[in-house]
Motif scaffolding. Structure first.
Motif, PDB file in Angstrom:
ATOM      1  N   TYR A   1      47.076  48.648  -9.844  1.00 56.87           N
ATOM      2  CA  TYR A   1      48.115  47.635  -9.658  1.00 56.87           C
ATOM      3  C   TYR A   1      48.306  47.341  -8.174  1.00 56.87           C
ATOM      4  O   TYR A   1      48.014  48.165  -7.325  1.00 56.87           O
ATOM      5  CB  TYR A   1      49.445  48.082 -10.295  1.00 56.87           C
ATOM      6  N   TYR A   2      48.804  46.125  -7.913  1.00 61.37           N
ATOM      7  CA  TYR A   2      49.103  45.704  -6.543  1.00 61.37           C
ATOM      8  C   TYR A   2      50.526  46.138  -6.219  1.00 61.37           C
ATOM      9  O   TYR A   2      51.436  45.953  -7.026  1.00 61.37           O
ATOM     10  CB  TYR A   2      48.940  44.190  -6.399  1.00 61.37           C
ATOM     11  N   THR A   3      50.705  46.709  -5.029  1.00 64.80           N
ATOM     12  CA  THR A   3      52.010  47.274  -4.677  1.00 64.80           C
ATOM     13  C   THR A   3      53.051  46.225  -4.326  1.00 64.80           C
ATOM     14  O   THR A   3      54.204  46.354  -4.712  1.00 64.80           O
ATOM     15  CB  THR A   3      51.874  48.266  -3.503  1.00 64.80           C
ATOM     16  N   SER A   4      52.672  45.206  -3.588  1.00 63.07           N
ATOM     17  CA  SER A   4      53.610  44.163  -3.147  1.00 63.07           C
ATOM     18  C   SER A   4      52.870  42.844  -2.974  1.00 63.07           C
ATOM     19  O   SER A   4      52.630  42.398  -1.841  1.00 63.07           O
ATOM     20  CB  SER A   4      54.274  44.565  -1.824  1.00 63.07           C
TER      21      SER A   4
ATOM     22  N   GLU B   1      64.302  62.035  -4.123  1.00 66.10           N
ATOM     23  CA  GLU B   1      63.223  62.765  -3.461  1.00 66.10           C
ATOM     24  C   GLU B   1      61.848  62.254  -3.914  1.00 66.10           C
ATOM     25  O   GLU B   1      60.894  62.277  -3.157  1.00 66.10           O
ATOM     26  CB  GLU B   1      63.348  64.268  -3.707  1.00 66.10           C
ATOM     27  N   ILE B   2      61.762  61.815  -5.172  1.00 65.82           N
ATOM     28  CA  ILE B   2      60.597  61.067  -5.649  1.00 65.82           C
ATOM     29  C   ILE B   2      61.043  59.612  -5.667  1.00 65.82           C
ATOM     30  O   ILE B   2      61.939  59.243  -6.430  1.00 65.82           O
ATOM     31  CB  ILE B   2      60.146  61.521  -7.055  1.00 65.82           C
ATOM     32  N   CYS B   3      60.426  58.794  -4.788  1.00 66.28           N
ATOM     33  CA  CYS B   3      60.930  57.422  -4.643  1.00 66.28           C
ATOM     34  C   CYS B   3      59.848  56.381  -4.404  1.00 66.28           C
ATOM     35  O   CYS B   3      60.163  55.204  -4.219  1.00 66.28           O
ATOM     36  CB  CYS B   3      61.967  57.367  -3.524  1.00 66.28           C
ATOM     37  N   ASP B   4      58.584  56.785  -4.396  1.00 65.62           N
ATOM     38  CA  ASP B   4      57.528  55.797  -4.192  1.00 65.62           C
ATOM     39  C   ASP B   4      56.979  55.342  -5.538  1.00 65.62           C
ATOM     40  O   ASP B   4      57.022  56.074  -6.526  1.00 65.62           O
ATOM     41  CB  ASP B   4      56.416  56.355  -3.302  1.00 65.62           C
ATOM     42  N   ALA B   5      56.465  54.108  -5.572  1.00 66.32           N
ATOM     43  CA  ALA B   5      56.061  53.478  -6.826  1.00 66.32           C
ATOM     44  C   ALA B   5      54.972  54.251  -7.564  1.00 66.32           C
ATOM     45  O   ALA B   5      55.044  54.400  -8.782  1.00 66.32           O
ATOM     46  CB  ALA B   5      55.597  52.044  -6.566  1.00 66.32           C
TER      47      ALA B   5
ATOM     48  N   ALA C   1      51.215  41.535   0.530  1.00 60.56           N
ATOM     49  CA  ALA C   1      50.151  42.499   0.810  1.00 60.56           C
ATOM     50  C   ALA C   1      49.129  42.500  -0.322  1.00 60.56           C
ATOM     51  O   ALA C   1      49.471  42.244  -1.475  1.00 60.56           O
ATOM     52  CB  ALA C   1      50.731  43.902   0.981  1.00 60.56           C
ATOM     53  N   ASN C   2      47.881  42.823   0.028  1.00 59.45           N
ATOM     54  CA  ASN C   2      46.830  42.908  -0.989  1.00 59.45           C
ATOM     55  C   ASN C   2      46.514  44.352  -1.384  1.00 59.45           C
ATOM     56  O   ASN C   2      45.522  44.604  -2.067  1.00 59.45           O
ATOM     57  CB  ASN C   2      45.564  42.188  -0.516  1.00 59.45           C
TER      58      ASN C   2
END
Length: 181
Positions: A110-113, A160-164, A117-118
């Motif tokens: 998947y694309y993050t943003s 503490e876990i917060c990234d996609a 961004a690519n």
């Protein structure tokens, strides 16, 4: 179906770094008007969902400068030029955690943003884990952490876990657990 393509008129390179590059494109919009797009180019990355034999998710604790805090993440890393994502997944798991895997199964990409961004992230599930020794990059300081599903959900709630990629990994694991009941 309407053509929504934006045609690039000019590209101005703003920055070329080790991980990203930034450019500004002037584009012709579908309605014929002109627009400006600020773009971040990234080589792509992998993330690894590794569940230990005692049903714990393998994570690394790492300081992230853009966030100015330490977070928990699944093992992950940037693709090298022309590197196969699966090869990268094996490498990153071993470097960051010391774990070796017998196989890596692609789960999703998947694309993050995509608005600016690519960057694409390829998530893999590691199978057949065995322990080894960590060998992080010289500028990478990580700590190995293993958490149960309920502990992961608690860490999502606490931030503490917060990234996609890691939130996605936990939710995929949770969906599989529900399905297997």
């Amino acid at each position: 179906m309407r053509d929504l393509t934006e045609k690039t008129i000019t590209t101005e390179k703003i920055y070329e770094g080790k991980i990203i590059s930034v450019q500004v494109d002037q584009v012709k919009l579908p309605n014929g008007e002109r627009g400006k797009r600020e773009l971040v180019k990234h080589p792509g990355a992998v993330g690894v969902i590794a569940i230990t034999p005692d049903n714990k998710l393998v994570l690394v604790r790492q300081f992230r400068k853009p966030l100015e805090k330490t977070i928990l993440e699944i093992p992950a890393g940037k693709l090298e030029p022309d590197e196969d994502p699966q090869t990268c997944a094996f490498r990153e798991l071993a470097e960051e955690t010391g774990y070796q895997a017998d196989s890596m199964n692609h789960v999703v990409s998947y694309y993050t943003s995509p608005g600016f961004a690519n960057e694409i992230i390829h998530l893999y599930e590691a199978k057949g884990l065995t322990t080894g020794s960590m060998q992080p990059d010289s500028d990478e300081f990580v700590e190995l952490v293993e958490l149960s599903l309920s502990e992961c959900n608690e860490r999502i709630a606490s931030g503490e876990i917060c990234d996609a990629k890691t939130v996605t990994a936990v939710y995929l694991w949770q969906m599989r657990e529900w399905k297997d009941r």
